[in-house]
Design an enzyme around this catalytic site. Structure first.
Site, PDB file in Angstrom:
ATOM      1  N   SER A 229      -4.540  -9.755   6.351  1.00  0.00           N
ATOM      2  CA  SER A 229      -4.861  -9.109   7.849  1.00  0.00           C
ATOM      3  C   SER A 229      -4.962 -10.055   8.918  1.00  0.00           C
ATOM      4  O   SER A 229      -3.794 -10.989   9.151  1.00  0.00           O
ATOM      5  CB  SER A 229      -6.270  -8.600   7.770  1.00  0.00           C
ATOM      6  OG  SER A 229      -6.621  -7.670   8.967  1.00  0.00           O
TER       7      SER A 229
ATOM      8  N   ASP B 108      -0.071   1.515   5.209  1.00  0.00           N
ATOM      9  CA  ASP B 108      -1.208   0.884   6.291  1.00  0.00           C
ATOM     10  C   ASP B 108      -0.484   1.056   7.631  1.00  0.00           C
ATOM     11  O   ASP B 108       0.634   0.709   7.761  1.00  0.00           O
ATOM     12  CB  ASP B 108      -1.084  -0.695   5.924  1.00  0.00           C
ATOM     13  CG  ASP B 108      -1.890  -1.344   7.034  1.00  0.00           C
ATOM     14  OD1 ASP B 108      -2.478  -0.850   7.820  1.00  0.00           O
ATOM     15  OD2 ASP B 108      -1.754  -2.793   7.082  1.00  0.00           O
TER      16      ASP B 108
ATOM     17  N   HIS C 287      -4.822  -1.324   3.891  1.00  0.00           N
ATOM     18  CA  HIS C 287      -4.926  -2.405   4.437  1.00  0.00           C
ATOM     19  C   HIS C 287      -6.346  -2.844   4.096  1.00  0.00           C
ATOM     20  O   HIS C 287      -7.581  -2.202   4.328  1.00  0.00           O
ATOM     21  CB  HIS C 287      -4.944  -2.193   6.186  1.00  0.00           C
ATOM     22  CG  HIS C 287      -5.056  -3.472   6.776  1.00  0.00           C
ATOM     23  ND1 HIS C 287      -4.032  -4.020   7.357  1.00  0.00           N
ATOM     24  CD2 HIS C 287      -6.238  -4.328   7.390  1.00  0.00           C
ATOM     25  CE1 HIS C 287      -4.588  -5.063   7.932  1.00  0.00           C
ATOM     26  NE2 HIS C 287      -5.758  -5.365   8.010  1.00  0.00           N
TER      27      HIS C 287
END
Length: 464
Positions: A174, A384, A441
């Site tokens: 991330s 995602d 994610h």
């Protein structure tokens, strides 16, 4: 707020600068831990005013031979404990046997610690159990945080010299996609300059990485179109009216604004982290963040995990509540050797930290690293919507590397688990990009078996 924090800062200013301890058992796990866990603090920065907390877990296979990973969770401000418990660590919550007052653990069969030594670091300062002893030291940014983590790694290795020869990989997911390549450059340049200790840097790994927030977010609309969330007609109209820029919109461009309003209606009820899962709007006005409050327990939100589907849909965010209950328990903090009084409350993702995003596009660091002999693995969950894989592919292609292996599927137990592509530069640097089929994610939380197979093969220099 000021009157509450001043006594805290006075208290922690007198606490020792560094410490480490072996943790043999933890509340919620029956018996002794089946792996070696060390926790501790490393002081960094001027006068070691920043105290970074870490969890170090030795490889369950061969600690002296297996890679050493430095792991950073994203945010910025998300605790390393989140990555440890929900993504790649050796423990996970046993939801069927846990309750709102008694979280229970079980072993994670797909833990990356089965093949690697991992240092999970709470960074930047203010994240997890990391803290500062002065007001000013709580202010950080991308470059200063990277410098602090590099200092952390140097000091940690000097106090753990037996791991200096292990292959070193800087890893994370991330938002750490911005910081990790900066750290890799710091380590590489430090080695080149002869700085001690010399580190056996081999490469880096990034999952669902933020690289340039504006460009990553801009790709949500093309991704929404690819996944049938946005119609062909609306996408073509929006693309034309907005000139392909959906972030920096001209406020006088009425046609573009009208299109984006219609796009918002299509996407506003979609869970950004995984487009197939339900969105948990009841927990927070901001769908992508779970705002913690002890009052949630009084409302029995934990019970939502086991309630019938017709009364309340299961939502992934409910799982995170166990981490709040567990990590804020005094006996747990004592077991982890947390310094008493240093943090008023553990928060999974602390978005209130004083942090400035001063690197707007980390692709420049990847371009620098592509001139080295390092190797890189970049992976993305293909469901995602927060950081779509197509945006990650865009910046990878902008590096102008040589295509070595074509886009092709890879398998786990006979099933397609993703699609990978291999790039190289001057036969020295190589970069593997892969999707994780069905992943969100970030990918290991959604597809742990597939992600474990991916890194096991890649660290061993096998094809995915």
């Amino acid at each position: 707020m000021l009157h509450l924090l001043l006594p805290l800062l006075l208290l922690i200013s007198n606490i020792g600068r560094s410490q480490s301890a072996i943790v043999e058992s933890l509340p919620g796990f029956p018996g002794d831990l089946p792996f070696k866990l060390e926790t501790g603090y490393v002081g960094v920065g001027e006068l070691e005013e920043v105290q970074l907390f870490y969890y170090f877990i030795e490889s369950e296979r061969s600690p002296k031979d297996d890679p050493l990973l430095l792991w950073l969770t994203g945010g910025p401000g998300c605790s390393a404990l989140s990555g440890l418990l929900f993504e790649i660590g050796p423990l996970e919550f046993d939801y069927s046997n846990s309750s709102g007052t008694r979280p229970v653990f079980k072993s994670n069969p797909y833990s990356w610690t089965k093949i690697a030594n991992i240092i999970f670091v709470d960074a930047p300062v203010g994240t997890g159990f990391s803290y500062a002893t002065t007001w000013t030291a709580y202010h950080s940014n991308d470059t200063s945080s990277a410098a602090q983590i590099y200092e952390f790694l140097r000091k940690w290795l000097m106090s753990h010299p037996k791991f200096l020869t292990n292959p070193l990989y800087i890893t994370g997911d991330s938002y750490s996609g911005v910081v990790v390549p900066i750290i890799v450059k710091e380590v590489y340049d430090g080695n080149e300059a002869g700085r001690e200790p010399q580190m056996n840097l081999v490469g880096y790994v990034l999952g669902n990485p933020v690289t340039c927030e504006a460009k990553d977010i801009n790709q949500r609309i093309p991704f929404g179109h690819k996944t049938a969330l946005i119609s062909d007609e609306l996408y073509e109209s929006t693309k034309s009216d907005c000139n392909g820029d959906y972030v920096n919109v001209d406020p006088t461009n009425g046609a573009c604004l009208t299109d984006l309003e219609m796009v918002s209606r299509c996407l506003e009820k979609i869970f950004l982290a995984q487009i197939l899962e339900p969105i948990c709007s009841t927990l927070s006005p901001n769908h992508t963040r779970l705002k913690w409050s002890r009052s949630m327990l009084e409302k029995n939100i934990i019970d939502g995990i086991s309630e019938p589907q017709q009364s309340r849909p299961w939502c992934r965010s409910y799982n995170y509540l166990y981490a709040y209950i567990w990590a804020n328990d005094r006996t747990v903090q004592e077991a982890l050797h947390i310094r008493e009084g240093t943090k008023p409350e553990w928060i999974r993702c602390n978005y209130s930290i004083s942090y400035t995003k001063d690197v707007l596009n980390s692709a420049v660091y990847h371009r620098y690293l592509s001139k080295t002999s390092l190797r890189a693995l970049i992976y993305s969950g293909d469901h995602d919507l927060a950081i779509p894989y197509i945006g990650t592919l865009d910046w990878i292609r902008s590096l102008n590397l040589t295509l070595v292996g074509a886009w092709s599927p890879w398998f786990v137990e006979g099933q397609v688990s993703g699609y990978s592509i291999l790039y190289s530069e001057n036969s020295k640097y190589d970069l593997t990009f892969t999707t994780i089929k069905g992943g969100g994610h970030t990918a290991p939380e959604y597809k742990p078996r597939e992600c474990f197979a991916m890194v096991d093969r890649w660290f061993s220099y096998y094809p995915l």
